[in-house]
Design a protein around this motif. Sequence first.
Motif, PDB file in Angstrom:
ATOM      1  N   ALA A  16       0.829  -1.207   0.000  1.00 49.76           N
ATOM      2  CA  ALA A  16       0.000   0.000   0.000  1.00 49.76           C
ATOM      3  C   ALA A  16       0.864   1.258   0.000  1.00 49.76           C
ATOM      4  O   ALA A  16       0.582   2.236  -0.707  1.00 49.76           O
ATOM      5  CB  ALA A  16      -0.931  -0.005   1.203  1.00 49.76           C
ATOM      6  N   GLU A  20       0.873   3.979  -3.022  1.00 48.49           N
ATOM      7  CA  GLU A  20       0.597   5.402  -2.807  1.00 48.49           C
ATOM      8  C   GLU A  20       1.720   6.272  -3.357  1.00 48.49           C
ATOM      9  O   GLU A  20       1.469   7.339  -3.926  1.00 48.49           O
ATOM     10  CB  GLU A  20       0.387   5.674  -1.318  1.00 48.49           C
ATOM     11  CG  GLU A  20      -0.010   7.106  -1.031  1.00 48.49           C
ATOM     12  CD  GLU A  20      -0.358   7.342   0.425  1.00 48.49           C
ATOM     13  OE1 GLU A  20      -0.630   8.507   0.778  1.00 48.49           O
ATOM     14  OE2 GLU A  20      -0.370   6.379   1.217  1.00 48.49           O
ATOM     15  N   CYS A  23       1.540   7.018  -6.992  1.00 49.73           N
ATOM     16  CA  CYS A  23       0.330   7.764  -7.378  1.00 49.73           C
ATOM     17  C   CYS A  23       0.497   9.276  -7.249  1.00 49.73           C
ATOM     18  O   CYS A  23      -0.435  10.032  -7.572  1.00 49.73           O
ATOM     19  CB  CYS A  23      -0.866   7.326  -6.520  1.00 49.73           C
ATOM     20  SG  CYS A  23      -1.442   5.644  -6.834  1.00 49.73           S
ATOM     21  N   LYS A 295      -8.811   9.946  -5.980  1.00 49.11           N
ATOM     22  CA  LYS A 295      -7.578   9.457  -5.364  1.00 49.11           C
ATOM     23  C   LYS A 295      -7.765   8.019  -4.877  1.00 49.11           C
ATOM     24  O   LYS A 295      -6.869   7.182  -5.012  1.00 49.11           O
ATOM     25  CB  LYS A 295      -7.174  10.371  -4.209  1.00 49.11           C
ATOM     26  CG  LYS A 295      -6.649  11.719  -4.657  1.00 49.11           C
ATOM     27  CD  LYS A 295      -6.277  12.593  -3.469  1.00 49.11           C
ATOM     28  CE  LYS A 295      -5.739  13.944  -3.926  1.00 49.11           C
ATOM     29  NZ  LYS A 295      -5.401  14.821  -2.782  1.00 49.11           N
ATOM     30  N   THR A 296      -8.944   7.744  -4.318  1.00 54.36           N
ATOM     31  CA  THR A 296      -9.243   6.382  -3.874  1.00 54.36           C
ATOM     32  C   THR A 296      -9.199   5.415  -5.054  1.00 54.36           C
ATOM     33  O   THR A 296      -8.641   4.310  -4.955  1.00 54.36           O
ATOM     34  CB  THR A 296     -10.622   6.338  -3.201  1.00 54.36           C
ATOM     35  OG1 THR A 296     -10.633   7.232  -2.081  1.00 54.36           O
ATOM     36  CG2 THR A 296     -10.968   4.938  -2.733  1.00 54.36           C
ATOM     37  N   PHE A 299      -5.529   4.983  -6.318  1.00 56.47           N
ATOM     38  CA  PHE A 299      -4.774   4.165  -5.353  1.00 56.47           C
ATOM     39  C   PHE A 299      -5.180   2.698  -5.440  1.00 56.47           C
ATOM     40  O   PHE A 299      -4.319   1.800  -5.413  1.00 56.47           O
ATOM     41  CB  PHE A 299      -5.012   4.702  -3.947  1.00 56.47           C
ATOM     42  CG  PHE A 299      -4.448   3.833  -2.855  1.00 56.47           C
ATOM     43  CD1 PHE A 299      -3.079   3.740  -2.650  1.00 56.47           C
ATOM     44  CD2 PHE A 299      -5.299   3.104  -2.023  1.00 56.47           C
ATOM     45  CE1 PHE A 299      -2.561   2.930  -1.641  1.00 56.47           C
ATOM     46  CE2 PHE A 299      -4.791   2.298  -1.015  1.00 56.47           C
ATOM     47  CZ  PHE A 299      -3.417   2.208  -0.817  1.00 56.47           C
ATOM     48  N   SER A 300      -6.468   2.431  -5.565  1.00 56.53           N
ATOM     49  CA  SER A 300      -6.919   1.038  -5.644  1.00 56.53           C
ATOM     50  C   SER A 300      -6.375   0.360  -6.897  1.00 56.53           C
ATOM     51  O   SER A 300      -5.997  -0.809  -6.868  1.00 56.53           O
ATOM     52  CB  SER A 300      -8.450   0.963  -5.604  1.00 56.53           C
ATOM     53  OG  SER A 300      -9.027   1.561  -6.743  1.00 56.53           O
ATOM     54  N   PHE A 315      -3.687   2.865 -13.000  1.00 52.90           N
ATOM     55  CA  PHE A 315      -3.606   3.958 -12.028  1.00 52.90           C
ATOM     56  C   PHE A 315      -3.204   5.282 -12.667  1.00 52.90           C
ATOM     57  O   PHE A 315      -3.627   6.352 -12.224  1.00 52.90           O
ATOM     58  CB  PHE A 315      -2.630   3.592 -10.898  1.00 52.90           C
ATOM     59  CG  PHE A 315      -1.180   3.764 -11.236  1.00 52.90           C
ATOM     60  CD1 PHE A 315      -0.522   4.951 -10.929  1.00 52.90           C
ATOM     61  CD2 PHE A 315      -0.469   2.751 -11.863  1.00 52.90           C
ATOM     62  CE1 PHE A 315       0.818   5.121 -11.239  1.00 52.90           C
ATOM     63  CE2 PHE A 315       0.868   2.908 -12.177  1.00 52.90           C
ATOM     64  CZ  PHE A 315       1.521   4.093 -11.864  1.00 52.90           C
ATOM     65  N   TRP A 400     -10.182  11.180   1.457  1.00 51.10           N
ATOM     66  CA  TRP A 400      -9.092  10.334   0.998  1.00 51.10           C
ATOM     67  C   TRP A 400      -8.661   9.337   2.072  1.00 51.10           C
ATOM     68  O   TRP A 400      -8.494   8.139   1.778  1.00 51.10           O
ATOM     69  CB  TRP A 400      -7.942  11.202   0.498  1.00 51.10           C
ATOM     70  CG  TRP A 400      -6.604  10.552   0.460  1.00 51.10           C
ATOM     71  CD1 TRP A 400      -5.454  11.004   1.036  1.00 51.10           C
ATOM     72  CD2 TRP A 400      -6.234   9.319  -0.199  1.00 51.10           C
ATOM     73  NE1 TRP A 400      -4.411  10.150   0.792  1.00 51.10           N
ATOM     74  CE2 TRP A 400      -4.856   9.102   0.038  1.00 51.10           C
ATOM     75  CE3 TRP A 400      -6.934   8.388  -0.944  1.00 51.10           C
ATOM     76  CZ2 TRP A 400      -4.166   8.005  -0.448  1.00 51.10           C
ATOM     77  CZ3 TRP A 400      -6.250   7.275  -1.435  1.00 51.10           C
ATOM     78  CH2 TRP A 400      -4.892   7.091  -1.186  1.00 51.10           C
ATOM     79  N   LYS A 404      -8.856   5.354   1.230  1.00 53.78           N
ATOM     80  CA  LYS A 404      -7.614   4.571   1.253  1.00 53.78           C
ATOM     81  C   LYS A 404      -7.746   3.381   2.198  1.00 53.78           C
ATOM     82  O   LYS A 404      -7.350   2.252   1.865  1.00 53.78           O
ATOM     83  CB  LYS A 404      -6.467   5.484   1.686  1.00 53.78           C
ATOM     84  CG  LYS A 404      -5.155   4.774   1.959  1.00 53.78           C
ATOM     85  CD  LYS A 404      -4.129   5.795   2.489  1.00 53.78           C
ATOM     86  CE  LYS A 404      -2.851   5.091   2.940  1.00 53.78           C
ATOM     87  NZ  LYS A 404      -1.864   6.074   3.465  1.00 53.78           N
TER      88      LYS A 404
END
Length: 424
Positions: A16, A20, A23, A295-296, A299-300, A315, A400, A404
């Motif tokens: 993770a 991040e 990103c 952003k979610t 990130f996913s 992404f 966010w 996240k």
Amino acid sequence: MVEQFFHIDPSIARMAEEAEEICREAFARIDGNAEYNGMKVLSAFIENNVSESHFAGTTGYGYDDRGREVLDRVLAQVMGTEDALIRHNFVSGTHAITTALFGVLRPGDRMVSLTGLPYDTLQPVIGIVPGGHGSLKEFGIRYEQLDLLPDGSPDYARMADAVKGARMAYLQRSRGYSLRESLSVAQIERIAGIVREANPGALIVVDNCYGEFVERREPAQAGVDLVIGSLIKNPGGGIAKTGGYIAGRADLIEQCACRLTAPGVGKEVGCTLGQLRGMFMGLFFAPTVVAAALKTAVFSAALFERLGFEVYPHFDAPRTDIIQAVKLGTPEGLSAFCRGVQKGAPVDAFVTPEAWDMPGYDSKVIMAAGAFTMGASIELSADGPMREPYAAWLQGGLTWPSGKTGVILAAQSLLESGVLRRDG
């Protein structure tokens, strides 16, 4: 940081952090668009003299509801249209789209979808599948569709022939329950140009759900006649309790208003029952909330691609809506993903999602949606039909940090269920 509050396997936490980090550039683009759109919304509020008195609302017929009238003007300015119809009594995006279709189409007209098969809940409305009463088909409105190309892109080469003689060219901006790319405003502009040249009198209508405030332009600024959406998605900012909108040409908005209320009445009635404050406030917050959702999604995509899953889009791909699809491949994977997202919800985190026969869908649907507003997909949610390719469509995230966390818990759930190996 998330592992201080939630049980997260070290391998998931490490991935993770790595996801991040890669990103950052995409996040900067999202923040730039959010700042632009936030200023656009603020200027519309200021130029239309929004006042506290506009939040009061009315009862009964709602004659001379100043707040309702000003909110219409604010939304029209934000969307770049002549007029708008934004109402709490649209029960869903499908209801708003249905109102628009019945408002502007007449018996004998032909509607052509240029983006293939529309979203599941609209199919009974059109009459593509049984399940409703009073469909467009029952009223003598013909429907045709131009399928997308095998790669999911629009079939530009055949559009001119497809729309000849048609009353309406219909576009669905978002991917729906498919793995195609969503339409960008630039693509919509290109399609609008083709339609205008082939059939100048055709109406161009866009289902804008999930796309508002993702880019700096809206579809109406790209040459379309009507754009339609839901307030429990992007433009409600997670604050509007219900509702939807139709924005576009003034004459068409009047026709839609007469369908929503009654001929001869149109926009002149409709009490607001204390809902205006949430609708104004939600619209004001929308650009920032959409940025958190984006952003979610980004990130996913980064995390689950690193975990070995197919994601749509990647992404770092340009974003045209807030939806992120993750192909899990099995019923067990889809269920585990949704259970993890549910565990990260601020509301009903203790609930276990189960697939069920959801109205308007032809397959069982599983949905993770622990939300302050039921069904609000601007809040973090994940859902998908229990059928191939067993993909989850993730959307939303009011903030966010919460978005996240939900994504990381989805990965943790896959690990705990055995779908994901501990070595990634």
